[in-house]
Scaffold this motif. Structure first.
Motif, PDB file in Angstrom:
ATOM      1  N   ARG A  30       3.391  -0.954   7.155  1.00  0.00           N
ATOM      2  CA  ARG A  30       2.196  -1.393   6.433  1.00  0.00           C
ATOM      3  C   ARG A  30       2.294  -1.156   4.925  1.00  0.00           C
ATOM      4  O   ARG A  30       1.338  -1.435   4.201  1.00  0.00           O
ATOM      5  CB  ARG A  30       0.957  -0.669   6.993  1.00  0.00           C
ATOM      6  CG  ARG A  30       0.690  -1.013   8.444  1.00  0.00           C
ATOM      7  CD  ARG A  30      -0.387  -0.113   9.041  1.00  0.00           C
ATOM      8  NE  ARG A  30      -0.538  -0.298  10.469  1.00  0.00           N
ATOM      9  CZ  ARG A  30      -1.378  -1.167  11.038  1.00  0.00           C
ATOM     10  NH1 ARG A  30      -2.157  -1.922  10.273  1.00  0.00           N
ATOM     11  NH2 ARG A  30      -1.451  -1.275  12.346  1.00  0.00           N
ATOM     12  N   LEU A  31       3.401  -0.618   4.472  1.00  0.00           N
ATOM     13  CA  LEU A  31       3.555  -0.357   3.033  1.00  0.00           C
ATOM     14  C   LEU A  31       3.891  -1.634   2.272  1.00  0.00           C
ATOM     15  O   LEU A  31       4.528  -2.528   2.796  1.00  0.00           O
ATOM     16  CB  LEU A  31       4.622   0.702   2.812  1.00  0.00           C
ATOM     17  CG  LEU A  31       4.371   2.089   3.418  1.00  0.00           C
ATOM     18  CD1 LEU A  31       5.452   3.065   2.981  1.00  0.00           C
ATOM     19  CD2 LEU A  31       2.999   2.606   3.029  1.00  0.00           C
TER      20      LEU A  31
ATOM     21  N   VAL B  79       2.006   5.089   0.779  1.00  0.00           N
ATOM     22  CA  VAL B  79       1.882   5.849   2.019  1.00  0.00           C
ATOM     23  C   VAL B  79       0.629   6.714   2.052  1.00  0.00           C
ATOM     24  O   VAL B  79      -0.018   6.858   3.099  1.00  0.00           O
ATOM     25  CB  VAL B  79       3.155   6.703   2.255  1.00  0.00           C
ATOM     26  CG1 VAL B  79       3.312   7.783   1.187  1.00  0.00           C
ATOM     27  CG2 VAL B  79       3.130   7.324   3.642  1.00  0.00           C
TER      28      VAL B  79
ATOM     29  N   ASN C 117      -2.551   5.113   3.571  1.00  0.00           N
ATOM     30  CA  ASN C 117      -2.513   4.600   4.936  1.00  0.00           C
ATOM     31  C   ASN C 117      -3.438   5.426   5.833  1.00  0.00           C
ATOM     32  O   ASN C 117      -3.447   6.661   5.770  1.00  0.00           O
ATOM     33  CB  ASN C 117      -1.077   4.649   5.449  1.00  0.00           C
ATOM     34  CG  ASN C 117      -0.946   4.160   6.870  1.00  0.00           C
ATOM     35  OD1 ASN C 117      -1.172   4.920   7.809  1.00  0.00           O
ATOM     36  ND2 ASN C 117      -0.588   2.904   7.041  1.00  0.00           N
TER      37      ASN C 117
ATOM     38  N   TYR D  93      -1.643   7.958   8.051  1.00  0.00           N
ATOM     39  CA  TYR D  93      -1.136   9.060   7.237  1.00  0.00           C
ATOM     40  C   TYR D  93      -2.275   9.994   6.822  1.00  0.00           C
ATOM     41  O   TYR D  93      -2.136  11.223   6.864  1.00  0.00           O
ATOM     42  CB  TYR D  93      -0.406   8.526   6.004  1.00  0.00           C
ATOM     43  CG  TYR D  93       0.251   9.612   5.174  1.00  0.00           C
ATOM     44  CD1 TYR D  93       1.402  10.239   5.620  1.00  0.00           C
ATOM     45  CD2 TYR D  93      -0.293  10.021   3.957  1.00  0.00           C
ATOM     46  CE1 TYR D  93       2.006  11.249   4.877  1.00  0.00           C
ATOM     47  CE2 TYR D  93       0.299  11.023   3.213  1.00  0.00           C
ATOM     48  CZ  TYR D  93       1.446  11.632   3.673  1.00  0.00           C
ATOM     49  OH  TYR D  93       2.033  12.643   2.946  1.00  0.00           O
TER      50      TYR D  93
ATOM     51  N   ILE E 272       3.268   3.281  10.091  1.00  0.00           N
ATOM     52  CA  ILE E 272       2.871   3.537   8.696  1.00  0.00           C
ATOM     53  C   ILE E 272       3.782   2.775   7.733  1.00  0.00           C
ATOM     54  O   ILE E 272       3.304   2.097   6.809  1.00  0.00           O
ATOM     55  CB  ILE E 272       2.894   5.048   8.389  1.00  0.00           C
ATOM     56  CG1 ILE E 272       1.783   5.769   9.166  1.00  0.00           C
ATOM     57  CG2 ILE E 272       2.715   5.294   6.882  1.00  0.00           C
ATOM     58  CD1 ILE E 272       1.880   7.284   9.133  1.00  0.00           C
TER      59      ILE E 272
ATOM     60  N   MET F 253       0.851  -1.206   0.000  1.00  0.00           N
ATOM     61  CA  MET F 253       0.000   0.000   0.000  1.00  0.00           C
ATOM     62  C   MET F 253       0.877   1.242   0.000  1.00  0.00           C
ATOM     63  O   MET F 253       1.837   1.329   0.757  1.00  0.00           O
ATOM     64  CB  MET F 253      -0.898   0.006   1.237  1.00  0.00           C
ATOM     65  CG  MET F 253      -1.827   1.203   1.316  1.00  0.00           C
ATOM     66  SD  MET F 253      -2.930   1.124   2.748  1.00  0.00           S
ATOM     67  CE  MET F 253      -1.761   1.332   4.079  1.00  0.00           C
TER      68      MET F 253
END
Length: 351
Positions: free
Chosen positions: A350-351, A3, A6, A9, A347, A1
């Motif tokens: 989770r990328l 940024v 998110n 974010y 964050i 995903m």
């Protein structure tokens, strides 16, 4: 995903976009942002496009950078938006072509990490002097209402031992006869150029001075110590400290850096410089490493820097900025150092 999508974010963007500011000054306006794909610039663009979407600000955003494909990837969500335009350009060259008048110009483009200082010292200096001049000339030609030059805590040099905090009038020691001096000295020269253009050309300028900034928009190539620590934490590895870690610095989470930039742009006094800093994000390097080690469940280990790394490191051992002046404009940070680091790691994981 990516940024941008998110949830944390998006929360950061929303909070800054809803910050108590005279946003009406930007309604139906236009703004040119150099360094638009960088750590600060990309978040800045995201906030303005959020305001356009949800608050009908109708602000035309001209994002400038050198790599169009990088910009397309980063700003895919708004690249076809009529209020967004990407302009591929090297700021060391004059800005050509015909433009409509631009209301605001925010100059963020710069080499901002140690490896760049040591491997491209010429590019570091020219970006901060020739690049600034090109942006200033553009601003004069197209009747910009205000020009903001993003300067750095590095202009203060080394602490002479006479102050705990650097206010905007402090001037510490820099040995100009070194390669590493290229960054702070060229930032000082950039500020002097801004003052010259204000005096000689009548250009309205403000100078936000950024501390060591970090956040989930940091570039993969960033070699600052805090960025290296964050990468290790995200990867679940031990945090590598390449000194005793006694350096005592001010740091700023990207959302707070951008809210500070905006408040200086919209409320700052013409010709003045403002530190974007808060004591809640002042910390020694070894303690910063410790926080990230705790977040990742790992340890802090020590390792000697290589020659290239060592050449780019700042010699300053204490650089804490006094943020009282910007707070008179109404600025308050959203996050302290621990919260900012936690959000950044969360964050990026989770990328």
């Amino acid at each position: 995903m990516k940024v941008y999508w998110n949830a944390l974010y998006q929360d950061d963007i929303r909070k800054v976009a809803e910050y108590d500011l005279p946003w009406e000054k930007m309604k139906d306006s236009s703004i040119l942002i150099s360094g638009a794909t960088g750590l600060i610039g990309s978040f800045f663009v995201d906030v303005l496009m959020y305001r356009n979407k949800w608050f009908d600000m109708n602000c035309k955003v001209y994002a400038m950078g050198r790599n169009e494909q990088k910009a397309k990837n980063r700003f895919a969500y708004c690249f076809e938006n009529p209020l967004f335009s990407f302009f591929s350009h090297d700021i060391n060259l004059p800005i050509t072509g015909q433009w409509d008048n631009i209301d605001y110009v925010v100059h963020l483009a710069s080499n901002t990490h140690p490896k760049a200082y040591s491997t491209d010292p010429i590019g570091t200096i020219t970006t901060n002097i020739i690049g600034v001049k090109n942006m200033l000339d553009f601003s004069v030609k197209y009747y910009a209402k205000r020009f903001a030059f993003a300067s750095s805590n590095e202009i203060y040099g080394e602490n002479r031992g006479d102050q705990e905090f650097f206010d905007e009038n402090y001037c510490g020691y820099i040995d100009c006869n070194t390669m590493r001096a290229g960054y702070p000295e060229s930032k000082r020269c950039g500020e002097a150029l801004c003052q010259a253009y204000q005096h000689q050309k009548g250009l309205d300028i403000v100078i936000p001075r950024l501390t060591r900034s970090y956040g989930p928009t940091m570039l993969e190539s960033d070699t600052k110590a805090i960025s290296q620590f964050i990468k290790k934490a995200v990867q679940g590895e031990d945090i590598v400290l390449k000194s005793e870690g006694n350096q005592y610095y001010s740091y700023t989470y990207v959302a707070d850096a951008v809210s500070g930039l905006l408040i200086v742009l919209l409320k700052g006094k013409s010709g003045e410089a403002y530190n974007i800093a808060d004591i809640s994000s002042d910390i020694r390097l070894k303690d910063l490493a410790g926080i990230l080690a705790n977040i990742s469940g790992k340890e802090v280990v020590f390792e000697l820097p290589d020659v290239v790394e060592k050449a780019g490191y700042s010699k300053a051992t204490k650089a804490r900025l006094d943020g009282s002046k910007i707070k008179e404009l109404g600025w308050q940070p959203l996050y302290d150092i621990k919260t900012g680091l936690e959000r950044t790691v969360d964050i990026l994981k989770r990328l």
